[in-house]
Motif scaffolding. Structure first.
Motif, mmCIF file in Angstrom:
data_model
loop_
_atom_site.group_PDB
_atom_site.id
_atom_site.type_symbol
_atom_site.label_atom_id
_atom_site.label_comp_id
_atom_site.label_asym_id
_atom_site.label_seq_id
_atom_site.Cartn_x
_atom_site.Cartn_y
_atom_site.Cartn_z
ATOM 1 N N ARG A 136 0.834 -1.210 0.000
ATOM 2 C CA ARG A 136 0.000 0.000 0.000
ATOM 3 C C ARG A 136 0.864 1.253 0.000
ATOM 4 O O ARG A 136 0.588 2.216 -0.719
ATOM 5 N N VAL A 137 1.899 1.243 0.849
ATOM 6 C CA VAL A 137 2.771 2.405 0.921
ATOM 7 C C VAL A 137 3.414 2.644 -0.435
ATOM 8 O O VAL A 137 3.436 3.760 -0.951
ATOM 9 N N ARG A 138 3.911 1.538 -1.012
ATOM 10 C CA ARG A 138 4.510 1.672 -2.344
ATOM 11 C C ARG A 138 3.482 2.190 -3.347
ATOM 12 O O ARG A 138 3.784 3.024 -4.198
ATOM 13 N N GLY A 139 2.278 1.743 -3.172
ATOM 14 C CA GLY A 139 1.208 2.184 -4.063
ATOM 15 C C GLY A 139 0.948 3.679 -3.906
ATOM 16 O O GLY A 139 0.752 4.404 -4.888
ATOM 17 N N ALA A 140 0.971 4.114 -2.637
ATOM 18 C CA ALA A 140 0.734 5.538 -2.369
ATOM 19 C C ALA A 140 1.847 6.379 -2.978
ATOM 20 O O ALA A 140 1.598 7.411 -3.594
ATOM 21 N N ILE A 141 3.074 5.890 -2.792
ATOM 22 C CA ILE A 141 4.212 6.615 -3.362
ATOM 23 C C ILE A 141 4.034 6.737 -4.873
ATOM 24 O O ILE A 141 4.172 7.813 -5.460
ATOM 25 N N ASP A 142 3.668 5.607 -5.473
ATOM 26 C CA ASP A 142 3.509 5.605 -6.929
ATOM 27 C C ASP A 142 2.382 6.537 -7.357
ATOM 28 O O ASP A 142 2.493 7.259 -8.346
ATOM 29 N N GLU A 143 1.314 6.506 -6.578
ATOM 30 C CA GLU A 143 0.168 7.345 -6.902
ATOM 31 C C GLU A 143 0.572 8.814 -6.842
ATOM 32 O O GLU A 143 0.262 9.606 -7.732
ATOM 33 N N LEU A 144 1.314 9.143 -5.751
ATOM 34 C CA LEU A 144 1.727 10.527 -5.572
ATOM 35 C C LEU A 144 2.739 10.953 -6.626
ATOM 36 O O LEU A 144 2.720 12.073 -7.104
ATOM 37 N N SER A 145 3.568 10.010 -6.976
ATOM 38 C CA SER A 145 4.576 10.412 -7.958
ATOM 39 C C SER A 145 4.089 10.198 -9.385
ATOM 40 O O SER A 145 4.849 10.344 -10.331
ATOM 41 N N GLY A 146 2.830 9.809 -9.498
ATOM 42 C CA GLY A 146 2.241 9.690 -10.825
ATOM 43 C C GLY A 146 2.729 8.475 -11.583
ATOM 44 O O GLY A 146 2.697 8.429 -12.800
ATOM 45 N N THR A 147 3.217 7.507 -10.883
ATOM 46 C CA THR A 147 3.614 6.270 -11.552
ATOM 47 C C THR A 147 2.662 5.153 -11.152
ATOM 48 O O THR A 147 1.799 5.328 -10.310
ATOM 49 N N HIS A 148 2.846 4.037 -11.725
ATOM 50 C CA HIS A 148 1.958 2.921 -11.400
ATOM 51 C C HIS A 148 2.749 1.721 -10.962
ATOM 52 O O HIS A 148 3.849 1.488 -11.437
#
Lengths: 469, 667
Positions: A455-467
């Protein structure tokens, strides 16, 4: 289908139950024997894998009306017809044979067996038509007779010659109150009597069996009779006479065994045991063992009939003060502390010895010299049982002034359990549960961490606009 | 695992930094195994999605197609993997389920099913050894492998010799084969190369298992001796030696002879194993040659002996020795296996089958069987054996009924065993793998509407195959009423073949993995087994519980529960208590049953009598040595291997009674 009410027998009906030789299927016969007991009969249950000779000799010694067998392994025609032949040969053709074996006994074979004198073979269809109780009612009704006195005119001679059927019928006559029939035995010189009593589940019959086995080995020319008493059920009058099933040594030709039901509530000894002792003495048995179930207060009745008496108990009696309530410690000559592998056995040995010492005021004698023996009857050639046997033998010789010589070897060893699983490992299954649950907890914990990380990795990706890939 | 592609604003970057810190912290808490599990997940999936899957077994590389194609050209995966994205799910799945062949082996112990080998055992046992041998050859004709499964008659099962006494006589060679000597064992398996990798022998025997096993091992050794004799063209010389031995004693040599007197070998039997009938290789070959043959035989024999004495005392009653003595002999057998390097033979088949047949429900069956298995483990460990030296020699045997729990019995068994073996006992991967044979439930066959029985068997077989059993026996529909016929056995085998070869879904090898109900049942059954383990522990472990007949009573209670529900109709059985035919679905009674002939019985009695007497003092000495081995705490099986050469089954059994004690019945 409405189950019929149990038949009420007019006479005391005794029945031997067993499963055939090399046949381990004992579920059916166990169900049957319970219903037979509940229908007011005294049942001598032999269990599975019994030879014809064992069953027939038991039936004769016990003076039963009937034998109820199951056979599921084939060979039933040979087995049952042989049983009939052996009964007739030994003068006990009056003993009826009943059998069942589900679908393994073919209808044509049932006809053959009926023609050969087997009273009744129940088929699966009988079972459906009559129901269990119906079948048992039929069986008990056909067994509800007084066994005919085979050796009426020469009963005493036959008893004197140790004819098992004559002895059995003499004892039954006494039990029925026909005391004049057995008057011949009244003045017989009494054989030495060893009384054994103890709490239920203490291992009395195993220990008795081990004593019989050692006696037969030790005295190759001597004979032994075993009289065993079990309680009757007050409600039905039936009884399970269950000692024989555990006795492997009694099928020897030098042994006679007879099982009694108390036939009255709250007593440990059937009054006719005394008659039996007289009859067996007349038959010149070298030793008579009387084994009774312990039911509290009346335990000590055994001392009235025994020359030497033994009390069997286990280390599991609770607090030491409980010992003060056990009457038999005050009366028994010898105490067997069986199941000596149980926890606290050595403490129990000391406590029971102390209680024995106190009750006899033997304060000058060392506690180790009290006649209390730790035994593990279930273990083959157990050293404690050897020592106990020797002590009983010596005491009988001394007290009854017997000319016996015992060569039974004993060692100083104490009974020690040969453990299959070391005692410190007995919790292995619980340890497995704990181990596996620890693993499961670890899985849950790691899986939660992994999910959180995802989830954390997902949040990071979401925030950084990556998937997440 | 992610890549940055755009720049972000300052507060967002701050949030990202906080999250990165958190991620690093979480990652540091992950077990290294779990980290590699996650990093290799995609690779693992990919390995099942290419054309082939490659793996190695004992150094040999095996390549398997990952797909099969249906008639409609659909590619069906052999192993289908979950579509999880959530790492938590992936971790949980890998640690509790995983692919077949990987810890905890929930879905199976091997990565793939064996190709081209249907797990079909050739089950036989009737009359004398010659008749059963003929049947074995009939059943295995044209088959790539001979998997001989032997049923013994009840005389043999109780360790006694055939005899004219009527209560014994009627049982000789009925419901199984009569085997009372080494000669009998040699005839029984003659014509099958017992050391070939394509022969395996299973023996359903318990109380006298050590003696029967000694017969079998000696038969295999003498086959190796025979091969050497033939290779070196020593036949005339050896023949002469044997003839002289027998004529010196004025005895006739034993013969392979059918009940009708004919001495013809059945189709397929070329006589291997019969040259040394009546003697053993050590009598005719130099010691070093014999020793080589012996070693070669022992290291190559394949098979299983049931020999599970705990379940006998709990459920089936073919105990002959005191339980402790019987266990000691099991330990001696296992020790002998380790010392002699017998690796391809299972020393015990830890059986739940009989526990279930006696009435236990599936949970009790599983809990008692596993607890018995762990008891052997503890006992062998306490004797100083190394876990990895014996655990691979243990196998399991379950019954498969129609209850829902049977859909997961293999899964739960494998999982519990693997976790305990790996973590608690420190066993290697081979030790962690629980392998089992399963048989459809005999108790679920009914004597009414017997045609319906095949339907029940099919459903049970489906459960078993979906659950990745290692081998399966499907019962014949008429077994509830009689000995199955060739036709009914053929139908039973067809059930397996249809499922394995026709049923499309079985082209996939993990069809039940991932089903919600399967996972739920797995958890429930696993938990129920642990609860039972605790109950047994409270009673002092398996042996302590047995002293109070705990297992036996529980089985009886469960049996009664089933019978009651069956009787009231609450538990529906089609054609038995409901859906009865217009004729009321009566019980079918067989017209006749297969029984052994008088000739066969007489021959077995004559033969065993000859074995009992022909070696005279040698027999006496061997039996004395056997008793001494027991008294002096030496390895009893070593002594049995010698005694089996010159004495009968009954002679050995009775010699051991004197030093080990007879079984004491209980109530």
């Amino acid at each position: 289908m409405q189950s019929p009410t149990p038949y009420v027998p007019q006479h005391k009906v005794r029945i031997v139950t067993a499963a055939s030789l090399f046949d381990g299927h004992d579920a059916a016969i166990n169900v049957m024997r319970r219903i037979i007991q509940a229908t007011g009969c005294e049942v001598i249950h032999l269990g599975h894998n019994r030879s014809v000779k064992e069953v027939v000799e038991c039936a004769i010694q016990e003076d039963v009306q009937s034998i109820a067998m199951t056979s599921y392994q084939g060979g039933h025609v040979e087995y049952l017809t042989y049983m009939k032949r052996l009964l007739v040969e030994r003068g006990a053709g009056h003993i009826k044979i009943f059998a069942g074996g589900g679908g393994t006994i073919l209808p044509t074979e049932i006809d053959t067996l009926h023609a050969a004198g087997i009273t009744r073979v129940y088929s699966p269809d009988d079972g459906r038509a009559m129901g269990l109780q119906g079948m048992i009612n039929d069986l008990v009704q056909k067994s509800d007779f007084v066994t005919p006195l085979v050796h009426a005119s020469e009963l005493s001679t036959r008893v004197f010659e140790k004819d098992p059927l004559a002895i059995a019928q003499a004892i039954s006559s006494a039990e029925r109150g026909d005391s004049n029939l057995v008057a011949f035995a009244i003045d017989a010189k009494k054989s030495p009597v060893l009384g054994i009593t103890g709490t239920g589940g203490a291992g009395k019959s195993s220990l008795t069996d081990e004593i019989v086995r050692r006696f037969l080995l030790d005295h190759p020319d001597k004979t032994i009779a075993v009289v065993s008493v079990d309680p009757s059920k007050r409600k039905t009058g039936g009884a399970l006479l269950g000692d024989r099933i555990r006795m492997n040594a009694v099928s020897d030709s030098r042994v006679y065994m007879r099982s009694f039901a108390t036939r009255e509530a709250n007593i440990a000894i059937n009054p006719h045991v005394l008659d039996a002792i007289q009859i067996l003495s007349y038959a010149r048995y070298d030793l008579i063992i009387v084994e009774t179930a312990g039911i509290g207060q009346s335990d000590s009745q055994i001392t009235d009939v025994a020359d030497v008496s033994m009390y069997v108990m286990t280390p599991e009696y609770g607090a030491a003060s409980q010992l003060e309530k056990i009457d038999m410690i005050d009366y028994a000559d010898i105490i067997a502390l069986n199941k000596f592998d149980k926890r606290g056995a050595l403490d129990a040995l000391r406590d029971v010895s102390k209680q024995f010492q106190r009750s006899r005021l033997l304060f000058d004698t060392k506690i180790e010299e009290m006649p209390v023996y730790g035994t593990i009857a279930s273990q083959f050639n157990d050293p404690g049982t050897n020592t106990l046997y020797r002590a009983l033998n010596d005491l009988l010789i001394a007290r009854c002034e017997l000319p016996w010589k015992s060569n039974y070897e004993i060692t100083d060893e104490m009974s020690e359990k040969i453990f299959i699983i070391p005692p410190e490992r007995t919790r292995y299954l619980a340890e497995i549960v704990e181990n596996n649950r620890r693993y499961d907890a670890h899985v849950v914990q790691q899986s939660q961490l992994a999910r959180a990380l995802w989830r954390v990795r997902g949040a990071i990706d979401e925030l950084s606009g990556t998937h997440i890939k | 695992m992610s890549t940055k592609t755009t720049t972000v604003s300052v507060p967002v970057q701050e949030a990202i930094n906080i999250l990165e810190l958190r991620a690093a912290e979480l990652e540091s808490q992950l077990h290294s195994d779990v980290r590699s599990m996650l990093s290799s997940w995609e690779k693992k999936k990919a390995s099942y999605q290419g054309e082939h899957f490659t793996y190695s077994v004992r150094g040999k590389e095996i390549r398997v197609d990952n797909y099969s194609e249906s008639l409609s050209h659909t590619r069906v995966s052999k192993i289908s993997l979950p579509q999880f994205k959530d790492w938590g799910e992936i971790v949980r799945w890998c640690m509790q389920e995983n692919v077949p062949g990987e810890f905890p082996f929930t879905a199976g112990v091997y990565p793939f099913k064996r190709m081209n080998e249907d797990p079909t055992r050739m089950f036989a046992g009737e009359g004398g050894p010659e008749r059963t041998n003929k049947r074995f050859h009939y059943l295995s004709k044209g088959m790539p492998a001979a998997r001989l499964s032997t049923a013994f008659d009840s005389v043999t099962l109780y360790g006694e010799d055939p005899d004219h006494r009527p209560d014994i006589y009627g049982k000789i060679g009925n419901a199984g084969v009569s085997i009372a000597s080494l000669d009998d064992a040699k005839k029984l398996y003659s014509g099958f190369d017992l050391c070939s990798p394509t022969t395996s022998v299973s023996m359903t025997i318990n109380g006298p298992a050590p003696m029967i096993l000694a017969f079998f091992m000696n038969a295999a050794i003498d086959q190796e001796c025979e091969k050497v004799i033939r290779e070196r063209s020593l036949e005339p010389e050896i023949e002469k030696k044997i003839s002289e031995m027998y004529s010196a004693k004025g005895l006739l040599r034993p013969l392979y002879k059918h009940g009708d007197g004919s001495v013809d070998l059945p189709d397929g039997n070329k006589g291997l194993g019969l040259l040394l009938l009546g003697v053993t290789g050590d009598k005719v070959l130099p010691p070093d040659v014999y020793a080589e043959c012996r070693q070669r035989a022992l290291q190559n024999v394949r098979g299983t002996v049931q020999a599970d004495i705990l379940k006998e005392d709990q459920a089936q009653n073919t105990c002959i020795f005191s339980t402790e003595f019987a266990l000691r002999m099991m330990g001696d057998v296992q020790e002998y296996f380790i010392n002699e390097g017998i690796r391809n033979f299972y020393s015990v088949s830890i059986s739940g089958y009989h526990i279930a047949e006696a009435g236990a429900n599936p949970i009790t069956q599983l809990a008692f069987t596993l607890s018995n298995g762990f008891t052997y483990v503890e006992y062998y460990l306490s004797r100083g054996m190394n876990i990895d030296d014996f655990a691979p020699n243990l196998s399991f045997f379950f019954s498969n009924g129609v209850d829902p729990e049977y859909s997961v019995i293999g899964r739960v068994a494998r999982k519990i065993w693997a976790k305990a073996m790996k973590q608690m006992y420190g066993g290697n991967e081979r030790s962690q793998m629980l392998k089992y044979h399963i048989q459809t439930s005999g108790r679920s066959l009914h004597a009414q509407e017997i045609d319906f029985n095949d339907i029940r068997t099919s459903l049970q077989a489906l459960y078993a195959i979906y659950d990745n059993c290692n081998s399966l026996h499907t019962n014949a529909y008429d077994e509830a009423i009689t000995t199955p016929t060739e036709d009914s056995v053929r139908r039973a085998i067809a059930i397996q073949l249809i499922i394995n070869r026709e049923l499309g879904l079985t082209k996939n090898e993990n069809p039940i993995q991932g089903a919600f109900i399967i996972e739920e049942l797995t958890d429930l059954v696993e938990e129920a087994v642990y609860t039972e383990f605790k109950r047994i522990t409270e009673r002092g472990g398996v042996l302590g519980a047995m002293e109070n007949m705990y297992q036996r009573n529980k089985i009886q209670e469960e049996s009664l529960y089933y019978e009651t529900l069956k009787h009231t109709g609450e538990y529906p059985i089609i054609g038995v208590n409901t859906f009865l035919s217009s004729k009321g679905s009566p019980t079918i009674i067989p017209k006749e049953v297969i029984r052994s002939t008088t000739d066969e019985k007489e021959q077995q009695i004559t033969n065993v009598h000859s074995v009992q007497t022909r070696s005279g003092k040698e027999t006496d000495d061997a039996l004395v040595a056997l008793r001494q081995a027991a008294i002096k705490n030496h390895n009893i099986f070593e002594a049995l291997m010698e005694a089996a050469k010159v004495s009968s089954l009954g002679q050995m059994t009775n010699a051991l009674y004197e030093v080990g004690g007879q079984y004491r019945r209980n109530m």
